[in-house]
Design a protein around this motif. Structure first.
Motif, PDB file in Angstrom:
ATOM      1  N   ASN A  14       0.423  -1.415  -0.188  1.00  0.00           N
ATOM      2  CA  ASN A  14       0.650  -0.026   0.143  1.00  0.00           C
ATOM      3  C   ASN A  14       0.666   1.051  -0.070  1.00  0.00           C
ATOM      4  O   ASN A  14       1.578   1.375   0.864  1.00  0.00           O
ATOM      5  N   ASP A  15       0.045   1.975  -0.293  1.00  0.00           N
ATOM      6  CA  ASP A  15       0.893   3.373  -0.715  1.00  0.00           C
ATOM      7  C   ASP A  15       1.922   3.679  -1.091  1.00  0.00           C
ATOM      8  O   ASP A  15       3.597   4.194  -0.319  1.00  0.00           O
ATOM      9  N   LEU A  16       2.479   3.205  -2.586  1.00  0.00           N
ATOM     10  CA  LEU A  16       3.399   2.905  -3.445  1.00  0.00           C
ATOM     11  C   LEU A  16       4.507   4.959  -3.065  1.00  0.00           C
ATOM     12  O   LEU A  16       4.985   4.668  -3.468  1.00  0.00           O
ATOM     13  N   HIS A  17       2.764   5.767  -3.837  1.00  0.00           N
ATOM     14  CA  HIS A  17       3.394   7.077  -4.143  1.00  0.00           C
ATOM     15  C   HIS A  17       4.361   7.257  -4.680  1.00  0.00           C
ATOM     16  O   HIS A  17       5.035   8.477  -5.159  1.00  0.00           O
ATOM     17  N   GLY A  18       4.476   6.063  -6.269  1.00  0.00           N
ATOM     18  CA  GLY A  18       5.226   6.389  -7.491  1.00  0.00           C
ATOM     19  C   GLY A  18       6.530   5.952  -6.628  1.00  0.00           C
ATOM     20  O   GLY A  18       7.726   7.072  -7.747  1.00  0.00           O
ATOM     21  N   ASN A  19       6.912   5.605  -5.647  1.00  0.00           N
ATOM     22  CA  ASN A  19       8.638   5.615  -5.509  1.00  0.00           C
ATOM     23  C   ASN A  19       8.957   4.027  -6.066  1.00  0.00           C
ATOM     24  O   ASN A  19       9.062   2.966  -5.808  1.00  0.00           O
ATOM     25  N   LEU A  20       9.398   4.618  -7.671  1.00  0.00           N
ATOM     26  CA  LEU A  20      10.280   3.557  -8.123  1.00  0.00           C
ATOM     27  C   LEU A  20      11.115   3.297  -7.790  1.00  0.00           C
ATOM     28  O   LEU A  20      11.942   2.592  -7.309  1.00  0.00           O
ATOM     29  N   GLU A  21      12.200   4.619  -7.855  1.00  0.00           N
ATOM     30  CA  GLU A  21      13.160   4.585  -6.918  1.00  0.00           C
ATOM     31  C   GLU A  21      13.341   4.376  -6.024  1.00  0.00           C
ATOM     32  O   GLU A  21      12.399   4.724  -5.096  1.00  0.00           O
ATOM     33  N   PRO A  22      14.649   3.944  -5.174  1.00  0.00           N
ATOM     34  CA  PRO A  22      14.716   3.259  -3.641  1.00  0.00           C
ATOM     35  C   PRO A  22      14.274   4.467  -2.692  1.00  0.00           C
ATOM     36  O   PRO A  22      15.351   6.171  -3.384  1.00  0.00           O
ATOM     37  N   PRO A  23      13.417   4.907  -2.229  1.00  0.00           N
ATOM     38  CA  PRO A  23      13.059   6.444  -1.183  1.00  0.00           C
ATOM     39  C   PRO A  23      14.800   6.622  -0.269  1.00  0.00           C
ATOM     40  O   PRO A  23      15.357   5.603   0.006  1.00  0.00           O
ATOM     41  N   SER A  24      14.487   7.941  -1.157  1.00  0.00           N
ATOM     42  CA  SER A  24      16.213   8.318   0.089  1.00  0.00           C
ATOM     43  C   SER A  24      15.946   8.661   1.511  1.00  0.00           C
ATOM     44  O   SER A  24      14.852   8.243   2.563  1.00  0.00           O
TER      45      SER A  24
END
Length: 597
Positions: free
Chosen positions: A58-68
């Protein structure tokens, strides 16, 4: 509006020989009946029970790359009671983990709890989240509910994400037309106010051979309070429980007895560790928040709830109205976790043997091979975004975090909007920023080739992806004091939303008190002086707050409105004007609000 989804391109999964046993961190309190094991008849025909794997996030929010930063880590509870942090997230790794998890599970479903898109980093947000939909197709997502962020750009844009087609303003980004989602978006409690019908499918039934499981999708009823008015124009959001119960009855009339609710509303676990025991010392004892009441009131016909919205991690059992334990799960956010649930399907009844439900959250670690097809997708969109995203907009001397009641990043944005407001109108007195609009912090370490301390446009976009405008409005001093009290009263009483103030506004927040009294009125100072209830003050906010969002109804009553540029442009302008490679900006001290607790 009523949309007509195109047929979904269903996938066929290869049967993989290797079997992986599920080590579970949580299971329903009662033991599995002696005969409720796949292939163990005890007088019953073999194969009465079928294990069905449910993978959810859930709540991916378009984070295709690893979040910082902290957005790309999870906290793990160790056997000795200590905790450690683990780097997590990134769809290249998520794909590998999901594909590995499916091995040996011919009956496998992948479902999501909403907010797949919206408030996305530049690689997705710049392209109206088409890259995320393409990634979810490659992840073999079967079904998701809508969340509140699916409405950031309105129902028409949501329909385009479902059905495909190029963006009505920006057109096509590549030489191929956007095809839309392979999976259904469900919106059971979101109605067109004219037709009184759901704007998308209310439910969907997964079928394999003789096994059928229904999915009902809802978002939180309060979505209009946390989305811009334009995004929810013409829509009605109904009660989550009533809606789920209505469609559960409809599914049962169709002979579907196994039902999962996808609910974009969540809870607040008692531990920040993703693998804590939510049921110690009792069922559901380790969680609070809106999902608890929802879970206690949703019909017993529903066998499990996959939830979201609060960006927290939990695997809990909460008793249904009949007093039977039922699994309620959430996999944090940004693709850092996925939940692995085993549903035991009883072919005789067509229902889930709930005493056999097992579930655990799994970390999307980055110590596995990247999925090449997702790497290729990210590379394609990064190439398109690079000319815009790689531009330097400022310099920082250390990480500017977005954590805490008052965060350095929130203060920095407020200062930027105050400075921009003064340019727009020299009479501007202060700025206020909503905490939910601060989507990330700024990290000192370079993400690419830009160098340490350099802030790129892409990094700024990740912090402020909503394309809100900076608005100026006039308020009386009495209204300004009321706005500060609305942080901790009314709809914000239980879960305060603390506005991030520009550097010239200070006050004390006394958390030992309750309701509006938590804001100590006598402590409020603007430029060192008390606020005059009868005077007029010019306040800079973003367009979301200026519309009364997040329960700040008084901010919707301002006068003498002036609409400026978008908020990201104001932040970029401030960073560029106030920092350089030789003289980088230091993180604000986050000492404008004195907290007593």
């Amino acid at each position: 509006m009523q949309t007509k989804p195109r047929p979904f391109r269903r996938r066929t999964y290869a049967l993989l020989a290797s079997a992986a046993g599920l080590a579970t961190a949580a299971a329903l309190a009662s033991a599995l009946p002696a005969d409720a094991h796949p292939g163990k008849g005890h007088g019953h025909q073999p194969g009465r029970y079928q294990d069905v794997q449910l993978l959810s996030f859930n709540d991916l929010h378009g984070n295709l790359e690893p979040p910082s930063g902290s957005s790309g880590r999870v906290t793990e509870l160790q056997s000795d009671g200590t905790t450690k942090t683990v780097d997590a997230g990134g769809v290249e790794y998520l794909a590998t983990h999901l594909r590995e998890a499916r091995k040996g599970h011919p009956y496998s479903i992948t479902a999501a709890g909403g907010d797949m898109v919206g408030a996305s980093p530049l690689i997705s947000g710049l392209f109206h989240d088409e890259p995320t939909i393409e990634a979810l197709n490659k992840l073999d997502l079967d079904v998701t509910t809508v969340g509140n962020h699916e409405f950031d750009e309105g129902a028409r844009e949501l329909a385009r994400l479902q059905n495909g087609g190029c963006h009505p303003t920006d057109g096509c980004y590549t030489d191929q037309e956007f095809e839309g989602a392979d999976f259904p978006y469900l919106a059971a409690n979101v109605l067109d106010e004219k037709t009184n019908k759901p704007i998308l499918k209310p439910y969907w039934v997964w079928k394999k051979k003789d096994v059928r499981i229904g999915f009902i999708g809802v978002t939180l009823e309060g979505t209009p309070n946390i989305v811009s008015a334009d995004g929810v124009k013409g829509l009605v959001f109904k009660d989550e429980v009533e809606t789920i119960n209505k469609y559960a009855r409809e599914l049962q009339r169709q002979g579907v007895q196994s039902i999962v609710a996808l609910v974009h509303e969540g809870g607040f676990p008692s531990s920040s560790s993703y693998n804590y025991d939510c049921d110690s010392p009792g069922a559901g004892a380790g969680i609070s928040g809106p999902i608890v009441d929802i879970a206690k009131n949703v019909t017993p016909a529903v066998d499990a709830l996959v939830t979201g919205h609060t960006h927290t991690a939990y695997v809990c059992t909460i008793d249904d109205p009949a007093g039977h334990p039922r699994m309620v799960t959430s996999a944090a956010s940004f693709g850092r976790l996925y939940t692995d649930t085993t549903l035991t399907y009883d072919r005789r009844t067509g229902d889930i043997a709930r005493t056999a439900v097992q579930s655990a959250n799994r970390v999307v670690t980055r110590d596995v091979a990247k999925a090449p097809d997702l790497t290729q997708l990210i590379s394609k969109w990064n190439t398109l975004a690079a000319p815009i995203g790689n531009r330097a907009i400022g310099y920082i001397s250390a990480d500017v975090n977005n954590t805490g009641t008052e965060s350095p990043m929130g203060d920095l944005i407020a200062d930027a909007q105050f400075a921009y407001g003064r340019e727009l109108d020299p009479e501007t007195d202060l700025a206020l920023m909503n905490p939910g609009g601060v989507r990330a912090g700024l990290t000192y370490a370079a993400k690419g080739a830009e160098g340490d301390g350099v802030v790129t446009y892409a990094e700024g976009f990740t912090v402020q992806p909503f394309a809100n405008t900076v608005n100026l409005q006039d308020f009386t001093g009495a209204q300004l004091i009321q706005v500060l009290k609305e942080q901790v009263s009314g709809s914000n009483a239980a879960a305060p939303k603390i506005l991030q103030p520009s550097k010239n506004l200070t006050y004390t927040l006394d958390l030992t008190k309750s309701g509006a009294d938590r804001v100590v009125t006598d402590s409020i100072r603007l430029n060192g002086a008390a606020v005059d209830p009868a005077a007029t003050y010019r306040v800079a906010t973003n367009s979301f707050l200026a519309g009364g969002g997040d329960g700040f109804t008084t901010l919707g009553l301002g006068t003498n409105d002036l609409v400026g540029t978008d908020d990201l442009a104001a932040l970029a302008q401030y960073l560029t004007a106030n920092s350089s490679a030789a003289s980088p900006l230091a993180p604000p001290a986050a000492n404008r609000i004195t907290i007593v607790q």
